[in-house]
Every structure is written in C-alpha cells, then in structure tokens.
Design a protein around this motif. Sequence first.
Motif, mmCIF file in Angstrom:
data_model
loop_
_atom_site.group_PDB
_atom_site.id
_atom_site.type_symbol
_atom_site.label_atom_id
_atom_site.label_comp_id
_atom_site.label_asym_id
_atom_site.label_seq_id
_atom_site.Cartn_x
_atom_site.Cartn_y
_atom_site.Cartn_z
ATOM 1 N N GLY A 197 6.009 -7.065 -6.404
ATOM 2 C CA GLY A 197 4.683 -6.690 -5.921
ATOM 3 C C GLY A 197 3.874 -5.947 -6.958
ATOM 4 O O GLY A 197 4.425 -5.202 -7.766
ATOM 5 N N ASP A 198 2.574 -6.147 -6.937
ATOM 6 C CA ASP A 198 1.664 -5.472 -7.863
ATOM 7 C C ASP A 198 1.040 -4.245 -7.213
ATOM 8 O O ASP A 198 0.708 -4.257 -6.027
ATOM 9 C CB ASP A 198 0.545 -6.418 -8.298
ATOM 10 N N THR A 214 0.832 -1.205 0.000
ATOM 11 C CA THR A 214 0.000 0.000 0.000
ATOM 12 C C THR A 214 0.867 1.256 0.000
ATOM 13 O O THR A 214 0.519 2.246 -0.622
ATOM 14 C CB THR A 214 -0.942 0.007 1.217
ATOM 15 N N CYS A 215 2.004 1.184 0.674
ATOM 16 C CA CYS A 215 2.867 2.363 0.807
ATOM 17 C C CYS A 215 4.234 2.224 0.132
ATOM 18 O O CYS A 215 4.881 3.233 -0.133
ATOM 19 C CB CYS A 215 3.092 2.670 2.283
ATOM 20 N N HIS A 216 4.685 0.997 -0.105
ATOM 21 C CA HIS A 216 6.056 0.779 -0.570
ATOM 22 C C HIS A 216 6.107 0.055 -1.904
ATOM 23 O O HIS A 216 5.280 -0.812 -2.180
ATOM 24 C CB HIS A 216 6.830 -0.081 0.437
ATOM 25 N N GLN A 217 7.137 0.378 -2.692
ATOM 26 C CA GLN A 217 7.459 -0.405 -3.883
ATOM 27 C C GLN A 217 8.332 -1.563 -3.435
ATOM 28 O O GLN A 217 9.312 -1.362 -2.713
ATOM 29 C CB GLN A 217 8.208 0.446 -4.899
ATOM 30 N N PRO A 258 9.258 4.763 1.382
ATOM 31 C CA PRO A 258 10.391 4.542 0.481
ATOM 32 C C PRO A 258 10.299 3.172 -0.191
ATOM 33 O O PRO A 258 9.678 2.250 0.339
ATOM 34 C CB PRO A 258 11.605 4.615 1.411
ATOM 35 N N ALA A 259 10.929 3.060 -1.351
ATOM 36 C CA ALA A 259 11.030 1.759 -2.014
ATOM 37 C C ALA A 259 11.860 0.840 -1.123
ATOM 38 O O ALA A 259 12.854 1.263 -0.523
ATOM 39 C CB ALA A 259 11.690 1.915 -3.378
ATOM 40 N N LEU A 260 11.434 -0.395 -1.014
ATOM 41 C CA LEU A 260 12.138 -1.345 -0.155
ATOM 42 C C LEU A 260 13.170 -2.107 -0.982
ATOM 43 O O LEU A 260 12.891 -3.154 -1.565
ATOM 44 C CB LEU A 260 11.134 -2.282 0.519
#
Length: 112
Positions: free
Chosen positions: A49-50, A42-45, A57-59
């Motif tokens: 993941g779709d 919901t919050c992170h790339q 931040p991107a993980l």
Amino acid sequence: MSIAFSALALTFLAATAPAHAQSAVADGQKLAFDRGKGNCLTCHQIKGGDLPGTIGPALVDIKAKYPDRNELVAILTDETKRNPQTMMPPFGRNRILTSEEINAIVDFLETL
C-alpha cells in the motif's frame, strides 16, 4: 449419466474454487486500498500500500493474530461492539461496506 454429470460438476467446482478465492483476495485488496471504500491505508500499514497511516496497527500476520475469521468480520462490521473507544469506523453498521465486501477484505487480510 447422473454419476458422470455429478463427477463433472465436482471437477468444475474444484477447478474454479481456487480462481474464485484468488478473485476474492484481489477484490479485497482493491477495496482495502480504495480511499473511497475500505480506506484501510488511512490508518494502517499494509504491504503493497502507498502512503499508509500509523493510527492503527500494521496489518501483518493477521491469520496468526485472528485465527477465527468471524472475529475479523466483526471488527470490520462494528468494532465499537467489542471496544466502544475504538477509532475503527463501523464499516458494516454504517453501510460503508456490504457483507460481501467485508468478507473480500477479510480474505485479503488473511493473506498478510
């Protein structure tokens, strides 16, 4: 006979440890991608993941950013202790995730 049993037990543990670690990583990824549980997307790339969000931040490079595993566990448990202004939900404090689930997600995050 006791020495033989001990050697057999150690061999079994060594053989099953990688399988258990892989299982924990797979469980962690499933929880992280689960919109009803970890809900990290919901919050992170996150790679694989779709429909990721962009609030957090991107993980990526997690192990390099957080070499201390306990810091990641603390962030997932209750980031408000470290940063009262965070938008990160306190998954552990609010009992959204159990400590076992948090540890599984950390196992997964450390592979990113």
